[in-house]
Design a protein around this motif. Structure first.
Motif, PDB file in Angstrom:
ATOM      1  N   PRO A  21     -33.021  10.360  23.451  1.00 30.36           N
ATOM      2  CA  PRO A  21     -31.104  10.505  22.159  1.00 30.36           C
ATOM      3  C   PRO A  21     -30.517  10.953  23.268  1.00 30.36           C
ATOM      4  O   PRO A  21     -30.717  11.658  23.923  1.00 30.36           O
ATOM      5  N   GLY A  22     -29.223  10.002  22.960  1.00 26.89           N
ATOM      6  CA  GLY A  22     -28.475  10.361  24.664  1.00 26.89           C
ATOM      7  C   GLY A  22     -28.714   9.584  24.875  1.00 26.89           C
ATOM      8  O   GLY A  22     -27.267   9.396  25.700  1.00 26.89           O
ATOM      9  N   GLU A  23     -29.529   8.354  25.274  1.00 25.17           N
ATOM     10  CA  GLU A  23     -29.664   8.206  26.705  1.00 25.17           C
ATOM     11  C   GLU A  23     -28.828   7.091  27.018  1.00 25.17           C
ATOM     12  O   GLU A  23     -27.874   6.731  28.424  1.00 25.17           O
ATOM     13  N   LYS A  24     -28.184   6.242  26.032  1.00 24.26           N
ATOM     14  CA  LYS A  24     -27.149   5.274  26.108  1.00 24.26           C
ATOM     15  C   LYS A  24     -25.692   5.512  25.890  1.00 24.26           C
ATOM     16  O   LYS A  24     -25.122   4.757  26.739  1.00 24.26           O
ATOM     17  N   LYS A  25     -25.875   6.792  26.318  1.00 18.43           N
ATOM     18  CA  LYS A  25     -24.278   7.399  26.669  1.00 18.43           C
ATOM     19  C   LYS A  25     -24.171   8.368  27.902  1.00 18.43           C
ATOM     20  O   LYS A  25     -23.365   8.299  28.294  1.00 18.43           O
ATOM     21  N   GLY A  26     -24.951   7.966  28.613  1.00 15.42           N
ATOM     22  CA  GLY A  26     -25.617   8.349  29.977  1.00 15.42           C
ATOM     23  C   GLY A  26     -26.432   9.931  30.468  1.00 15.42           C
ATOM     24  O   GLY A  26     -26.354  10.629  28.866  1.00 15.42           O
ATOM     25  N   PHE A  27     -26.331  10.913  30.883  1.00 11.14           N
ATOM     26  CA  PHE A  27     -27.444  11.620  30.937  1.00 11.14           C
ATOM     27  C   PHE A  27     -26.690  13.176  30.196  1.00 11.14           C
ATOM     28  O   PHE A  27     -27.886  13.962  30.026  1.00 11.14           O
ATOM     29  N   VAL A  28     -25.155  13.546  30.138  1.00 12.47           N
ATOM     30  CA  VAL A  28     -24.705  14.824  29.962  1.00 12.47           C
ATOM     31  C   VAL A  28     -25.203  14.317  28.362  1.00 12.47           C
ATOM     32  O   VAL A  28     -25.178  16.232  27.688  1.00 12.47           O
ATOM     33  N   GLU A  29     -24.971  13.434  27.630  1.00 16.94           N
ATOM     34  CA  GLU A  29     -25.224  13.501  26.124  1.00 16.94           C
ATOM     35  C   GLU A  29     -27.014  13.582  26.133  1.00 16.94           C
ATOM     36  O   GLU A  29     -26.923  14.620  24.821  1.00 16.94           O
ATOM     37  N   GLU A  30     -27.644  13.518  27.438  1.00 17.74           N
ATOM     38  CA  GLU A  30     -29.284  14.027  26.488  1.00 17.74           C
ATOM     39  C   GLU A  30     -29.405  15.657  26.999  1.00 17.74           C
ATOM     40  O   GLU A  30     -29.711  16.119  25.668  1.00 17.74           O
ATOM     41  N   MET A  31     -28.669  16.492  28.251  1.00 14.54           N
ATOM     42  CA  MET A  31     -28.606  16.991  28.083  1.00 14.54           C
ATOM     43  C   MET A  31     -28.028  18.041  27.023  1.00 14.54           C
ATOM     44  O   MET A  31     -28.714  18.911  26.700  1.00 14.54           O
ATOM     45  N   ASN A  54     -25.492  24.054  31.921  1.00 17.62           N
ATOM     46  CA  ASN A  54     -25.434  24.581  30.364  1.00 17.62           C
ATOM     47  C   ASN A  54     -24.550  25.712  30.477  1.00 17.62           C
ATOM     48  O   ASN A  54     -24.146  26.348  29.204  1.00 17.62           O
ATOM     49  N   ILE A  55     -24.641  26.703  31.488  1.00 13.60           N
ATOM     50  CA  ILE A  55     -23.675  27.712  31.856  1.00 13.60           C
ATOM     51  C   ILE A  55     -22.394  27.416  31.789  1.00 13.60           C
ATOM     52  O   ILE A  55     -21.392  28.367  30.457  1.00 13.60           O
ATOM     53  N   TYR A  56     -22.300  26.544  32.306  1.00  9.15           N
ATOM     54  CA  TYR A  56     -20.337  25.982  31.946  1.00  9.15           C
ATOM     55  C   TYR A  56     -19.778  25.351  30.173  1.00  9.15           C
ATOM     56  O   TYR A  56     -18.622  26.159  30.255  1.00  9.15           O
ATOM     57  N   PHE A  57     -20.815  24.862  29.788  1.00 11.22           N
ATOM     58  CA  PHE A  57     -20.681  24.442  29.104  1.00 11.22           C
ATOM     59  C   PHE A  57     -20.420  24.641  27.309  1.00 11.22           C
ATOM     60  O   PHE A  57     -19.904  24.905  26.570  1.00 11.22           O
ATOM     61  N   VAL A  66     -15.535  16.933  34.766  1.00 10.66           N
ATOM     62  CA  VAL A  66     -17.262  16.962  35.163  1.00 10.66           C
ATOM     63  C   VAL A  66     -18.493  16.555  34.151  1.00 10.66           C
ATOM     64  O   VAL A  66     -19.548  15.916  35.358  1.00 10.66           O
ATOM     65  N   LYS A  67     -18.153  15.759  33.302  1.00 10.19           N
ATOM     66  CA  LYS A  67     -19.334  15.167  32.607  1.00 10.19           C
ATOM     67  C   LYS A  67     -19.495  13.720  33.590  1.00 10.19           C
ATOM     68  O   LYS A  67     -20.425  13.123  33.689  1.00 10.19           O
ATOM     69  N   GLY A  68     -18.081  12.806  33.744  1.00 15.46           N
ATOM     70  CA  GLY A  68     -18.251  11.911  34.549  1.00 15.46           C
ATOM     71  C   GLY A  68     -19.080  12.464  35.996  1.00 15.46           C
ATOM     72  O   GLY A  68     -19.457  11.632  36.250  1.00 15.46           O
ATOM     73  N   ASP A  69     -18.782  12.956  36.983  1.00 18.11           N
ATOM     74  CA  ASP A  69     -19.391  14.119  38.102  1.00 18.11           C
ATOM     75  C   ASP A  69     -21.451  13.932  38.002  1.00 18.11           C
ATOM     76  O   ASP A  69     -21.897  13.591  38.149  1.00 18.11           O
TER      77      ASP A  69
END
Length: 232
Positions: free
Chosen positions: A17-27, A151-154, A193-196
């Protein structure tokens, strides 16, 4: 996971789930599933909170302790990133999401407004315990550290701000603490930060990504220990 041979071709396993949108989406997906329905009605898990935050009975002393314990965590996070002993950490310097200075300001305000001195933090308390874990992971397990960083910052920009507003309405006459205020638009900081984060994860194997995701539950547990001090 690696593609599996099937017949004369190669068939990849179903994307996460979320893999196609980038790793942040998976997290984000994994983190949302660990929220209770009280916290996230649409995406949270089925298990309700033991005591929904809407029913908390916070105290000023408890809230000040929460701020002090949280500062121990943010001080450590921001020092790790500033030192950047791992090259990937340098990407997350001066993001605009840093909170240690804001927490120092709020702790000073509590002292001047209510005459409350910040509590002496115990070595086995939630703040220093979490800080030690972050130091260890930053050195030995960068994928796990990145999970906690995310997880802390977001979480603070979402559920954290919601809790802050609720507590302020109950014990601070709706005073908005610096902890919940940002210079500029924090949404733009989050996007950067998501991009990084996605760029860092692009260099990971699938196994390393899964290892990062598996650390999410631990990050929730440690953050929950901080939150519980509000009503202590």
């Amino acid at each position: 996971m690696w593609p599996q041979a099937h017949g004369h071709g190669v068939v990849s396993e179903k994307p996460k789930p979320g893999e196609k949108k980038g790793f942040v989406e998976e997290m984000r997906f994994v983190a949302m599933r660990l929220h209770t329905k009280d916290q996230a009605p649409k995406e949270g898990g089925q298990k309700p909170a033991e005591v929904p935050f809407q029913k908390w009975q916070p105290t000023r002393e408890g809230y000040l302790r929460f701020l002090a314990e949280s500062k121990a965590v943010y001080d450590t996070l921001e020092q790790i990133v500033a030192d950047a002993d791992h090259p990937d950490y340098a990407r997350f310097q001066n993001t605009g999401l840093e909170r240690a200075a804001a927490l120092a300001k709020d702790i000073a305000w509590f002292q001047s407004e209510f005459g409350l001195s910040p509590p002496e933090l115990q070595e086995d308390g939630p703040g220093r315990t979490y800080a030690r874990l972050l130091q260890q992971l930053a050195k030995d397990d960068p994928q796990a550290f990145i999970c906690h960083f995310y997880n802390i910052y977001f979480a603070h920009t979402a559920g954290g701000r919601m809790i802050g507003t609720k507590v302020a309405s109950m014990i601070l006459d709706n005073k908005q603490l610096a902890f919940y205020q940002y210079e500029g638009d924090f949404r733009q900081y989050l996007e950067a930060v998501k991009g990084d984060l996605n760029a860092v994860a692009d260099g990971w194997t699938r196994e390393q990504k899964d290892h990062c995701l598996q650390e999410t539950e631990k990050s929730f547990s440690y953050s929950g220990g901080l939150l519980r001090t509000i009503t202590a």
